[in-house]
Design a protein around this motif. Structure first.
Motif, mmCIF file in Angstrom:
data_model
loop_
_atom_site.group_PDB
_atom_site.id
_atom_site.type_symbol
_atom_site.label_atom_id
_atom_site.label_comp_id
_atom_site.label_asym_id
_atom_site.label_seq_id
_atom_site.Cartn_x
_atom_site.Cartn_y
_atom_site.Cartn_z
ATOM 1 N N GLY A 164 0.837 -1.191 0.000
ATOM 2 C CA GLY A 164 0.000 0.000 0.000
ATOM 3 C C GLY A 164 0.874 1.243 0.000
ATOM 4 N N LEU A 165 0.249 2.399 -0.219
ATOM 5 C CA LEU A 165 1.000 3.652 -0.325
ATOM 6 C C LEU A 165 0.286 4.756 0.448
ATOM 7 N N VAL A 166 1.034 5.409 1.340
ATOM 8 C CA VAL A 166 0.561 6.566 2.089
ATOM 9 C C VAL A 166 1.470 7.745 1.766
ATOM 10 N N VAL A 167 0.884 8.909 1.507
ATOM 11 C CA VAL A 167 1.679 10.121 1.279
ATOM 12 C C VAL A 167 1.338 11.122 2.380
ATOM 13 N N TYR A 168 2.344 11.899 2.743
ATOM 14 C CA TYR A 168 2.111 12.865 3.813
ATOM 15 C C TYR A 168 2.979 14.102 3.630
ATOM 16 N N ALA A 169 2.451 15.206 4.132
ATOM 17 C CA ALA A 169 3.209 16.456 4.275
ATOM 18 C C ALA A 169 2.887 16.920 5.696
ATOM 19 N N SER A 170 2.101 17.996 5.845
ATOM 20 C CA SER A 170 1.640 18.341 7.190
ATOM 21 C C SER A 170 0.477 17.444 7.600
ATOM 22 N N GLU A 171 -0.213 16.889 6.617
ATOM 23 C CA GLU A 171 -1.277 15.922 6.827
ATOM 24 C C GLU A 171 -0.926 14.662 6.051
ATOM 25 N N ALA A 172 -1.762 13.655 6.123
ATOM 26 C CA ALA A 172 -1.487 12.386 5.436
ATOM 27 C C ALA A 172 -2.774 11.771 4.932
ATOM 28 N N TYR A 173 -2.667 11.003 3.878
ATOM 29 C CA TYR A 173 -3.814 10.232 3.402
ATOM 30 C C TYR A 173 -3.317 8.987 2.669
ATOM 31 N N THR A 174 -4.205 8.016 2.554
ATOM 32 C CA THR A 174 -3.866 6.753 1.880
ATOM 33 C C THR A 174 -4.079 6.930 0.380
ATOM 34 N N LYS A 175 -3.010 6.807 -0.370
ATOM 35 C CA LYS A 175 -3.117 6.912 -1.824
ATOM 36 C C LYS A 175 -3.548 5.588 -2.436
ATOM 37 N N THR A 176 -3.063 4.504 -1.863
ATOM 38 C CA THR A 176 -3.456 3.157 -2.309
ATOM 39 C C THR A 176 -3.526 2.235 -1.098
ATOM 40 N N PRO A 177 -4.654 1.604 -0.819
ATOM 41 C CA PRO A 177 -4.718 0.643 0.290
ATOM 42 C C PRO A 177 -3.863 -0.579 -0.030
ATOM 43 N N VAL A 178 -3.641 -1.389 0.980
ATOM 44 C CA VAL A 178 -2.820 -2.587 0.786
ATOM 45 C C VAL A 178 -3.494 -3.492 -0.237
ATOM 46 N N THR A 179 -2.764 -3.823 -1.306
ATOM 47 C CA THR A 179 -3.328 -4.615 -2.393
ATOM 48 C C THR A 179 -2.256 -5.497 -3.028
ATOM 49 N N SER A 180 -2.705 -6.574 -3.642
ATOM 50 C CA SER A 180 -1.778 -7.450 -4.371
ATOM 51 C C SER A 180 -1.674 -7.057 -5.842
ATOM 52 N N ASP A 181 -2.450 -6.064 -6.254
ATOM 53 C CA ASP A 181 -2.424 -5.595 -7.647
ATOM 54 C C ASP A 181 -1.267 -4.620 -7.807
#
Length: 333
Positions: free
Chosen positions: A133-150
């Motif tokens: 999965g992928l999380v991006v953050y600066a002063s805040e954060a959000y999930t760009k891609t949940p954990v996946t096998s794709d």
């Protein structure tokens, strides 16, 4: 014949009997037919029948039959091998990536963000059996891609990472780590890993990095931390020019290595410092080696026995010789 193997190749030693059989047949050839001694054969009409000329070759049929039996005893066969792999213990990985403006610094080429994207995509390709999965953050954060096998989705998400002011600028390390933990806390995977990357110090967000690290430890999540940036000075963006392009100036690189080491140590991970493109690639290679996935490989062997045609051939040759000796050549002298 390249795909044919033999189960009992030791039977090929029996081919050493063939020369002995040939010598024995040559020595005994005159005793295989009845003979009649006369003072002269002028009164007899010579026979030039093809059957007469072929009679000496009857023994060849016997030798060929013996050879076929030897090959049959060696058990020739072909094998079709099919492989199936089954991941027995998978790993769930979340990459938490700093996307603050400082990631546009040019101490890595062409800048830190682009260098990271190339290395991260290669890392994903090397983990075909894990979920990422992928999380991006600066002063805040959000999930760009949940954990996946794709992996295609993950690669596309990494490629789309950019600085676009969607998140307020700043470096909220605690926010990024806490968001990544939230993606993994309910995972049933054998191993749960976060790769936390930053190029600065924690200066934003309402969750302290130490608190997020404690939560990660509570859920059994290992955190590998990476500080990205050269030692000394680097060209940082500091403002937008009249043309909308960033203006750069040389500034001191500041990374809170003490904090990053503390997070890694607390969660049984490791801290790395990426001061160049090649060092960043080496770090991801090292993490790839540290976090291995156990894979069970199953092989299925489908054997196709090939000895039967040789047995049939040997039987046919023996019957052919026996039939000729007791029919066509029975009355020959």
């Amino acid at each position: 014949m390249a795909k044919i193997s033999f189960l009992n190749p030791e039977f090929f030693w029996l081919f050493l009997l063939i020369p002995l059989a040939i010598i024995w047949l040559v020595l005994k050839r005159n005793q295989q037919s009845a003979t009649l001694k006369v003072s002269s054969v002028k009164g007899f009409k010579a026979s030039h029948s093809v059957w007469t000329k072929l009679k000496p070759y009857l023994s060849v049929l016997r030798l060929l039959a013996l050879s076929s039996l030897i090959v049959a005893m060696a058990r020739p066969r072909t094998v079709d091998i099919s492989n199936r792999t089954k991941t027995t213990k998978g790993i769930d990985i979340v990459m938490a990536v700093d996307v603050s403006g400082s990631m546009l610094a040019k101490d890595l080429k062409p800048n830190r963000m682009e260098a990271l994207k190339r290395v991260a995509e290669n890392f994903v390709e090397q983990r075909p059996n894990d979920r990422i999965g992928l999380v991006v953050y600066a002063s805040e954060a959000y999930t760009k891609t949940p954990v996946t096998s794709d992996k295609a989705i993950v690669a596309e998400a990494i490629e789309s990472i950019k600085y676009d002011n969607v998140l307020k600028d700043g470096t909220g390390i605690g926010m990024g780590l806490a968001t990544a933990v939230n993606r993994l806390k309910d995972s049933q995977a054998k191993s749960k890993v976060i790769i936390l990357l930053t190029d600065g110090v924690n200066n934003a967000g309402f969750i302290e990095p130490e608190t997020a690290a404690d939560i990660a430890k509570q859920y059994g999540i290992k955190v590998y931390t990476i500080g990205i940036g050269t030692n000394g000075m680097a060209e940082f963006p500091y403002a937008l020019g009249p043309n909308g392009q960033f203006l750069f100036q040389r500034m001191k690189v500041e990374i809170d290595e003490r904090l990053m080491k503390s997070i890694a140590q607390k969660t049984d991970g490791e801290y790395f410092r990426a001061t160049s493109n090649s060092k960043l690639a080496e770090i991801y290679d090292e993490i790839n080696k540290l976090e291995t996935t156990e894979i069970e490989e199953l092989k299925f062997y489908d054997y196709d026995e090939k000895y039967r045609p040789f047995v049939w051939l040997a039987g046919f040759l023996v019957l052919l010789e026996f039939g000729l000796r007791n029919t066509v050549y029975r009355s020959f002298i």
